[in-house]
Design a protein around this motif. Structure first.
Motif, PDB file in Angstrom:
ATOM      1  N   ALA A   1       1.032  21.633 -19.618  1.00  0.00           N
ATOM      2  CA  ALA A   1       0.954  20.434 -20.470  1.00  0.00           C
ATOM      3  C   ALA A   1       0.583  20.814 -21.897  1.00  0.00           C
ATOM      4  O   ALA A   1       1.172  20.309 -22.864  1.00  0.00           O
ATOM      5  CB  ALA A   1      -0.073  19.458 -19.894  1.00  0.00           C
ATOM      6  N   LEU A   2      -0.395  21.709 -22.060  1.00  0.00           N
ATOM      7  CA  LEU A   2      -0.777  22.160 -23.402  1.00  0.00           C
ATOM      8  C   LEU A   2       0.380  22.872 -24.087  1.00  0.00           C
ATOM      9  O   LEU A   2       0.589  22.710 -25.300  1.00  0.00           O
ATOM     10  CB  LEU A   2      -1.992  23.089 -23.314  1.00  0.00           C
ATOM     11  N   TYR A   3       1.124  23.654 -23.333  1.00  0.00           N
ATOM     12  CA  TYR A   3       2.268  24.353 -23.906  1.00  0.00           C
ATOM     13  C   TYR A   3       3.264  23.360 -24.503  1.00  0.00           C
ATOM     14  O   TYR A   3       3.734  23.533 -25.633  1.00  0.00           O
ATOM     15  CB  TYR A   3       2.943  25.209 -22.838  1.00  0.00           C
ATOM     16  N   PHE A   4       3.597  22.316 -23.747  1.00  0.00           N
ATOM     17  CA  PHE A   4       4.577  21.347 -24.241  1.00  0.00           C
ATOM     18  C   PHE A   4       4.024  20.526 -25.396  1.00  0.00           C
ATOM     19  O   PHE A   4       4.764  20.173 -26.319  1.00  0.00           O
ATOM     20  CB  PHE A   4       5.038  20.443 -23.090  1.00  0.00           C
ATOM     21  N   VAL A   5       2.733  20.214 -25.364  1.00  0.00           N
ATOM     22  CA  VAL A   5       2.139  19.474 -26.485  1.00  0.00           C
ATOM     23  C   VAL A   5       2.214  20.295 -27.762  1.00  0.00           C
ATOM     24  O   VAL A   5       2.662  19.816 -28.818  1.00  0.00           O
ATOM     25  CB  VAL A   5       0.676  19.095 -26.167  1.00  0.00           C
ATOM     26  N   VAL A   6       1.781  21.560 -27.691  1.00  0.00           N
ATOM     27  CA  VAL A   6       1.805  22.426 -28.872  1.00  0.00           C
ATOM     28  C   VAL A   6       3.237  22.684 -29.323  1.00  0.00           C
ATOM     29  O   VAL A   6       3.520  22.767 -30.523  1.00  0.00           O
ATOM     30  CB  VAL A   6       1.091  23.761 -28.566  1.00  0.00           C
ATOM     31  N   SER A   7       4.145  22.786 -28.367  1.00  0.00           N
ATOM     32  CA  SER A   7       5.535  23.102 -28.682  1.00  0.00           C
ATOM     33  C   SER A   7       6.258  21.936 -29.344  1.00  0.00           C
ATOM     34  O   SER A   7       7.084  22.139 -30.246  1.00  0.00           O
ATOM     35  CB  SER A   7       6.271  23.521 -27.409  1.00  0.00           C
ATOM     36  N   LEU A   8       5.954  20.703 -28.931  1.00  0.00           N
ATOM     37  CA  LEU A   8       6.724  19.546 -29.370  1.00  0.00           C
ATOM     38  C   LEU A   8       6.073  18.759 -30.503  1.00  0.00           C
ATOM     39  O   LEU A   8       6.744  17.933 -31.131  1.00  0.00           O
ATOM     40  CB  LEU A   8       6.972  18.612 -28.181  1.00  0.00           C
TER      41      LEU A   8
ATOM     42  N   PHE B   1      -3.264  25.304 -30.043  1.00  0.00           N
ATOM     43  CA  PHE B   1      -2.645  26.591 -29.698  1.00  0.00           C
ATOM     44  C   PHE B   1      -3.704  27.561 -29.186  1.00  0.00           C
ATOM     45  O   PHE B   1      -3.481  28.268 -28.195  1.00  0.00           O
ATOM     46  CB  PHE B   1      -1.950  27.158 -30.943  1.00  0.00           C
ATOM     47  N   VAL B   2      -4.865  27.591 -29.827  1.00  0.00           N
ATOM     48  CA  VAL B   2      -5.954  28.452 -29.371  1.00  0.00           C
ATOM     49  C   VAL B   2      -6.461  27.992 -28.004  1.00  0.00           C
ATOM     50  O   VAL B   2      -6.738  28.818 -27.115  1.00  0.00           O
ATOM     51  CB  VAL B   2      -7.095  28.463 -30.409  1.00  0.00           C
ATOM     52  N   LEU B   3      -6.582  26.682 -27.809  1.00  0.00           N
ATOM     53  CA  LEU B   3      -7.004  26.157 -26.505  1.00  0.00           C
ATOM     54  C   LEU B   3      -5.996  26.520 -25.422  1.00  0.00           C
ATOM     55  O   LEU B   3      -6.365  26.898 -24.301  1.00  0.00           O
ATOM     56  CB  LEU B   3      -7.170  24.637 -26.584  1.00  0.00           C
ATOM     57  N   TYR B   4      -4.720  26.437 -25.752  1.00  0.00           N
ATOM     58  CA  TYR B   4      -3.676  26.824 -24.795  1.00  0.00           C
ATOM     59  C   TYR B   4      -3.812  28.295 -24.410  1.00  0.00           C
ATOM     60  O   TYR B   4      -3.705  28.649 -23.225  1.00  0.00           O
ATOM     61  CB  TYR B   4      -2.296  26.551 -25.405  1.00  0.00           C
ATOM     62  N   LEU B   5      -4.057  29.165 -25.391  1.00  0.00           N
ATOM     63  CA  LEU B   5      -4.223  30.588 -25.095  1.00  0.00           C
ATOM     64  C   LEU B   5      -5.417  30.817 -24.172  1.00  0.00           C
ATOM     65  O   LEU B   5      -5.347  31.648 -23.253  1.00  0.00           O
ATOM     66  CB  LEU B   5      -4.415  31.365 -26.398  1.00  0.00           C
ATOM     67  N   ALA B   6      -6.522  30.089 -24.413  1.00  0.00           N
ATOM     68  CA  ALA B   6      -7.717  30.260 -23.585  1.00  0.00           C
ATOM     69  C   ALA B   6      -7.450  29.829 -22.147  1.00  0.00           C
ATOM     70  O   ALA B   6      -7.802  30.545 -21.190  1.00  0.00           O
ATOM     71  CB  ALA B   6      -8.875  29.467 -24.179  1.00  0.00           C
ATOM     72  N   VAL B   7      -6.834  28.658 -21.970  1.00  0.00           N
ATOM     73  CA  VAL B   7      -6.525  28.175 -20.614  1.00  0.00           C
ATOM     74  C   VAL B   7      -5.526  29.108 -19.931  1.00  0.00           C
ATOM     75  O   VAL B   7      -5.668  29.440 -18.753  1.00  0.00           O
ATOM     76  CB  VAL B   7      -5.981  26.736 -20.682  1.00  0.00           C
ATOM     77  N   GLN B   8      -4.523  29.557 -20.679  1.00  0.00           N
ATOM     78  CA  GLN B   8      -3.520  30.450 -20.116  1.00  0.00           C
ATOM     79  C   GLN B   8      -4.146  31.759 -19.670  1.00  0.00           C
ATOM     80  O   GLN B   8      -3.782  32.312 -18.616  1.00  0.00           O
ATOM     81  CB  GLN B   8      -2.420  30.710 -21.156  1.00  0.00           C
ATOM     82  N   LEU B   9      -5.091  32.278 -20.441  1.00  0.00           N
ATOM     83  CA  LEU B   9      -5.744  33.530 -20.074  1.00  0.00           C
ATOM     84  C   LEU B   9      -6.530  33.374 -18.779  1.00  0.00           C
ATOM     85  O   LEU B   9      -6.505  34.257 -17.912  1.00  0.00           O
ATOM     86  CB  LEU B   9      -6.660  33.997 -21.212  1.00  0.00           C
ATOM     87  N   VAL B  10      -7.250  32.248 -18.637  1.00  0.00           N
ATOM     88  CA  VAL B  10      -8.000  31.999 -17.402  1.00  0.00           C
ATOM     89  C   VAL B  10      -7.047  31.923 -16.211  1.00  0.00           C
ATOM     90  O   VAL B  10      -7.300  32.515 -15.149  1.00  0.00           O
ATOM     91  CB  VAL B  10      -8.818  30.698 -17.529  1.00  0.00           C
ATOM     92  N   VAL B  11      -5.930  31.204 -16.376  1.00  0.00           N
ATOM     93  CA  VAL B  11      -4.952  31.074 -15.295  1.00  0.00           C
ATOM     94  C   VAL B  11      -4.383  32.437 -14.917  1.00  0.00           C
ATOM     95  O   VAL B  11      -4.269  32.784 -13.724  1.00  0.00           O
ATOM     96  CB  VAL B  11      -3.811  30.123 -15.718  1.00  0.00           C
ATOM     97  N   VAL B  12      -4.024  33.237 -15.908  1.00  0.00           N
ATOM     98  CA  VAL B  12      -3.390  34.534 -15.639  1.00  0.00           C
ATOM     99  C   VAL B  12      -4.361  35.478 -14.937  1.00  0.00           C
ATOM    100  O   VAL B  12      -3.985  36.166 -13.968  1.00  0.00           O
ATOM    101  CB  VAL B  12      -2.869  35.138 -16.961  1.00  0.00           C
TER     102      VAL B  12
END
Length: 264
Positions: A49-56, A143-154
């Protein structure tokens, strides 16, 4: 659009692979302990969801009538929430702004024209091919929040995929490789993603703490408003705490001309 579909498909595919193999997440779900599996799925959905928000979303495109042309009295009508920003917008001499050679708009300081987006972007950081959008004033914090969440997921997915591999054979074994090939590929892809996400998150946290951008950090010698400053000086730096507060908590556009030495 293909990259956005690939992001969603990759997240869904890796998530499904972790539950189709005997990983810790699948074993916990089978035992009825659903807290960890549900949290993991929730994090995946949040990252997508964060990816699409930042992207769009609009990253801060400069419009025909940018905010910095409004008088201070009009800006003050927004109330007390913007007092910190408005405090250094008052009684500031006018600074001659550069006119963009592509869209012919006057660029606020720290804005840059993006040829891919065909717009000038306020507090331009960079154009990110992965999100197919610019990172600028309005979406940089997300974008920074997305990177943080993505890092936790990965990282969590790496741990889960490794747990599903089971005991490693003492010597090379084709049956073991065939049985665990998908999980092994997932782990290797996740390892690359973890390194990239960690490096990006660390670099953007540093830039936010210094109140600078990727464009300003990498191309200082090409930027007119930075060429006249001493090599190690950042005219927009207000201290780490105020920089981070302004980056993550400020909700209004800042007139950066007021902090530049040429405006004093």
């Amino acid at each position: 659009m293909r990259l956005r579909a690939a992001q969603a498909g990759l997240s869904a595919g890796i998530g499904a692979a972790l539950f189709l193999h005997p990983t810790d997440l699948r074993l916990q779900a089978e035992e009825g302990s659903l807290l960890a599996p549900l949290c993991f799925v929730g994090l995946i959905l949040s990252s997508v969801a964060l990816y699409f928000v930042v992207s769009l979303m609009d990253p801060g495109f400069v419009r025909s009538h940018p905010e910095h042309t409004k008088p201070a009295s009009a800006l003050q009508e927004s109330g007390s929430k913007g007092q910190e920003i408005l405090a250094f917008q008052q009684d500031v001499p006018e600074v001659r702004l550069r006119r963009c050679g592509y869209c012919l708009l006057k660029q606020p300081m720290r804005a840059k024209h993006c040829r891919e987006c065909r717009h000038c972007v306020r507090r331009y950081d960079h154009h990110c091919p992965w999100i197919e959008n610019c990172v600028g004033e309005r979406n940089h914090r997300l974008f920074v929040l997305y990177l943080a969440v993505q890092l936790v997921v990965v990282v969590w997915a790496m741990e889960a995929s490794w747990s599903g591999l089971g005991p490693l054979p003492a010597s090379f074994s084709w049956p073991w490789l065939r049985q665990n090939l998908l999980l092994l590929l997932c782990f290797l892809v996740l390892l690359v993603c973890a390194v990239v996400a960690a490096l990006l998150l660390a670099s953007h946290a540093y830039l936010a703490a210094c109140n600078t951008t990727t464009w300003e950090f990498m191309s200082r010698h090409r930027i007119s408003y930075l060429r006249g400053c001493p090599e190690e000086e950042n005219p927009f730096d207000r201290g780490v705490f105020r920089n981070l507060w302004g980056f993550f908590c400020a909700r209004r556009s800042v007139r950066w001309e007021a902090l530049h030495p040429s405006a004093v």
